[in-house]
Design a protein around this motif. Sequence first.
Motif, PDB file in Angstrom:
ATOM      1  N   HIS A 188       0.821  -1.213   0.000  1.00 51.61           N
ATOM      2  CA  HIS A 188       0.000   0.000   0.000  1.00 51.61           C
ATOM      3  C   HIS A 188       0.856   1.265   0.000  1.00 51.61           C
ATOM      4  O   HIS A 188       0.504   2.269  -0.638  1.00 51.61           O
ATOM      5  CB  HIS A 188      -0.949  -0.014   1.197  1.00 51.61           C
ATOM      6  CG  HIS A 188      -2.041  -1.027   1.088  1.00 51.61           C
ATOM      7  ND1 HIS A 188      -3.028  -0.975   0.131  1.00 51.61           N
ATOM      8  CD2 HIS A 188      -2.286  -2.154   1.814  1.00 51.61           C
ATOM      9  CE1 HIS A 188      -3.857  -1.999   0.266  1.00 51.61           C
ATOM     10  NE2 HIS A 188      -3.416  -2.733   1.277  1.00 51.61           N
ATOM     11  N   VAL A 189       1.974   1.221   0.718  1.00 54.81           N
ATOM     12  CA  VAL A 189       2.864   2.387   0.737  1.00 54.81           C
ATOM     13  C   VAL A 189       3.477   2.606  -0.647  1.00 54.81           C
ATOM     14  O   VAL A 189       3.587   3.744  -1.118  1.00 54.81           O
ATOM     15  CB  VAL A 189       3.952   2.211   1.819  1.00 54.81           C
ATOM     16  CG1 VAL A 189       5.017   3.295   1.698  1.00 54.81           C
ATOM     17  CG2 VAL A 189       3.325   2.253   3.211  1.00 54.81           C
ATOM     18  N   ILE A 190       3.882   1.532  -1.321  1.00 55.91           N
ATOM     19  CA  ILE A 190       4.413   1.665  -2.682  1.00 55.91           C
ATOM     20  C   ILE A 190       3.357   2.256  -3.605  1.00 55.91           C
ATOM     21  O   ILE A 190       3.650   3.141  -4.424  1.00 55.91           O
ATOM     22  CB  ILE A 190       4.894   0.304  -3.210  1.00 55.91           C
ATOM     23  CG1 ILE A 190       6.139  -0.161  -2.455  1.00 55.91           C
ATOM     24  CG2 ILE A 190       5.197   0.389  -4.710  1.00 55.91           C
ATOM     25  CD1 ILE A 190       6.566  -1.579  -2.808  1.00 55.91           C
ATOM     26  N   GLN A 191       2.127   1.765  -3.494  1.00 51.13           N
ATOM     27  CA  GLN A 191       1.052   2.281  -4.344  1.00 51.13           C
ATOM     28  C   GLN A 191       0.898   3.791  -4.173  1.00 51.13           C
ATOM     29  O   GLN A 191       0.802   4.530  -5.155  1.00 51.13           O
ATOM     30  CB  GLN A 191      -0.269   1.578  -4.001  1.00 51.13           C
ATOM     31  CG  GLN A 191      -0.346   0.140  -4.453  1.00 51.13           C
ATOM     32  CD  GLN A 191      -0.593   0.008  -5.936  1.00 51.13           C
ATOM     33  OE1 GLN A 191      -1.518   0.587  -6.493  1.00 51.13           O
ATOM     34  NE2 GLN A 191       0.251  -0.754  -6.616  1.00 51.13           N
ATOM     35  N   ALA A 192       0.898   4.241  -2.926  1.00 51.58           N
ATOM     36  CA  ALA A 192       0.739   5.675  -2.667  1.00 51.58           C
ATOM     37  C   ALA A 192       1.960   6.459  -3.106  1.00 51.58           C
ATOM     38  O   ALA A 192       1.843   7.537  -3.695  1.00 51.58           O
ATOM     39  CB  ALA A 192       0.466   5.905  -1.173  1.00 51.58           C
ATOM     40  N   ALA A 193       3.145   5.932  -2.819  1.00 54.43           N
ATOM     41  CA  ALA A 193       4.376   6.650  -3.154  1.00 54.43           C
ATOM     42  C   ALA A 193       4.559   6.776  -4.661  1.00 54.43           C
ATOM     43  O   ALA A 193       4.976   7.824  -5.167  1.00 54.43           O
ATOM     44  CB  ALA A 193       5.581   5.945  -2.534  1.00 54.43           C
ATOM     45  N   GLY A 232       2.757  11.708   0.287  1.00 52.32           N
ATOM     46  CA  GLY A 232       2.864  11.667   1.741  1.00 52.32           C
ATOM     47  C   GLY A 232       1.516  11.759   2.424  1.00 52.32           C
ATOM     48  O   GLY A 232       1.253  11.067   3.417  1.00 52.32           O
ATOM     49  N   ALA A 233       0.622  12.604   1.882  1.00 54.08           N
ATOM     50  CA  ALA A 233      -0.704  12.752   2.471  1.00 54.08           C
ATOM     51  C   ALA A 233      -1.503  11.458   2.344  1.00 54.08           C
ATOM     52  O   ALA A 233      -2.250  11.086   3.260  1.00 54.08           O
ATOM     53  CB  ALA A 233      -1.447  13.905   1.789  1.00 54.08           C
ATOM     54  N   ALA A 234      -1.349  10.760   1.218  1.00 58.78           N
ATOM     55  CA  ALA A 234      -2.061   9.487   1.031  1.00 58.78           C
ATOM     56  C   ALA A 234      -1.600   8.451   2.058  1.00 58.78           C
ATOM     57  O   ALA A 234      -2.416   7.728   2.638  1.00 58.78           O
ATOM     58  CB  ALA A 234      -1.841   8.974  -0.386  1.00 58.78           C
ATOM     59  N   ASP A 251      -0.245   9.127   4.988  1.00 56.46           N
ATOM     60  CA  ASP A 251      -0.712   9.595   6.303  1.00 56.46           C
ATOM     61  C   ASP A 251      -2.178   9.226   6.529  1.00 56.46           C
ATOM     62  O   ASP A 251      -2.559   8.853   7.648  1.00 56.46           O
ATOM     63  CB  ASP A 251      -0.539  11.114   6.422  1.00 56.46           C
ATOM     64  CG  ASP A 251       0.916  11.522   6.577  1.00 56.46           C
ATOM     65  OD1 ASP A 251       1.748  10.646   6.885  1.00 56.46           O
ATOM     66  OD2 ASP A 251       1.214  12.723   6.383  1.00 56.46           O
ATOM     67  N   ARG A 252      -3.002   9.327   5.489  1.00 58.02           N
ATOM     68  CA  ARG A 252      -4.413   8.964   5.629  1.00 58.02           C
ATOM     69  C   ARG A 252      -4.555   7.475   5.935  1.00 58.02           C
ATOM     70  O   ARG A 252      -5.358   7.087   6.786  1.00 58.02           O
ATOM     71  CB  ARG A 252      -5.190   9.316   4.352  1.00 58.02           C
ATOM     72  CG  ARG A 252      -5.501  10.793   4.194  1.00 58.02           C
ATOM     73  CD  ARG A 252      -6.545  11.027   3.119  1.00 58.02           C
ATOM     74  NE  ARG A 252      -6.104  10.548   1.818  1.00 58.02           N
ATOM     75  CZ  ARG A 252      -5.413  11.277   0.935  1.00 58.02           C
ATOM     76  NH1 ARG A 252      -5.060  12.514   1.247  1.00 58.02           N
ATOM     77  NH2 ARG A 252      -5.070  10.781  -0.231  1.00 58.02           N
ATOM     78  N   MET A 253      -3.785   6.643   5.242  1.00 61.18           N
ATOM     79  CA  MET A 253      -3.860   5.208   5.487  1.00 61.18           C
ATOM     80  C   MET A 253      -3.432   4.873   6.913  1.00 61.18           C
ATOM     81  O   MET A 253      -4.063   4.057   7.584  1.00 61.18           O
ATOM     82  CB  MET A 253      -2.998   4.456   4.476  1.00 61.18           C
ATOM     83  CG  MET A 253      -3.552   4.496   3.059  1.00 61.18           C
ATOM     84  SD  MET A 253      -2.682   3.399   1.905  1.00 61.18           S
ATOM     85  CE  MET A 253      -1.094   4.220   1.770  1.00 61.18           C
ATOM     86  N   LEU A 254      -2.366   5.494   7.371  1.00 63.84           N
ATOM     87  CA  LEU A 254      -1.902   5.252   8.732  1.00 63.84           C
ATOM     88  C   LEU A 254      -2.884   5.805   9.754  1.00 63.84           C
ATOM     89  O   LEU A 254      -3.154   5.162  10.778  1.00 63.84           O
ATOM     90  CB  LEU A 254      -0.528   5.887   8.932  1.00 63.84           C
ATOM     91  CG  LEU A 254       0.630   5.249   8.158  1.00 63.84           C
ATOM     92  CD1 LEU A 254       1.886   6.119   8.267  1.00 63.84           C
ATOM     93  CD2 LEU A 254       0.915   3.848   8.679  1.00 63.84           C
ATOM     94  N   GLY A 255      -3.422   6.989   9.483  1.00 66.90           N
ATOM     95  CA  GLY A 255      -4.379   7.598  10.404  1.00 66.90           C
ATOM     96  C   GLY A 255      -5.648   6.792  10.544  1.00 66.90           C
ATOM     97  O   GLY A 255      -6.232   6.709  11.620  1.00 66.90           O
TER      98      GLY A 255
END
Length: 201
Positions: free
Chosen positions: A43-48, A188-190, A192-196
């Motif tokens: 998921h982090v790769i997808q957002a990054a 980065g915002a994407a 942060d939303r997933m983590l939040g």
Amino acid sequence: MATARKNTSSKLFTLKIELVDTTPLIWRRIAISGHASFAMLHHVIQAAMGWHDAHLHEFRVGDRRIGIPDLDFDDPENPVAKETVLRLDRLLTTDSTFTYRYDFGDSWDHRIRVEQVRDREDHDAYGPIAWVEGGERACPPEDSGGVGRYQEFLACWENDPYGEQTEQVRTWAGLDFDPARFDRPAAGAAIDRMLGNRWIK
């Protein structure tokens, strides 16, 4: 057991991700907690990168396949390990290299190298963390046909920016698409939303 858990949970991995065979190179550098699962890394790769998680994916670490098992299609002699249960710090060390394929049709292959493993500054924390440290260029639009087709599009963009073929692809990709632009704040915002929302770990 508690001491071992604390030691592994306090690591932070820096990963360099390169989209294979792209010229100029499309790349990202991310930091992610070592106890994160490969599912979280996906998921982090997808957002990054800027992908939309619309297709299948798979990691390859050595001979091991990691992703979402499918009993109807998996090779019983080389089954896919569950990405939700495998942690980065169980399989990776400094200078480890592995691959991530997104979209089995277009076959977007990413080469990933562990550049650094260091202690987290928040040594007592165990929660997932991740962020984007850097990168260059936009990732290709979804369903654009793989690296070869995308490189042809970039050649048209450069040599005939107002040509009919270029305009057709630009309209399909989005009029604001710019292959030279990497929107780090949006990535980065994407994350942060997933983590939040606590839906990646």
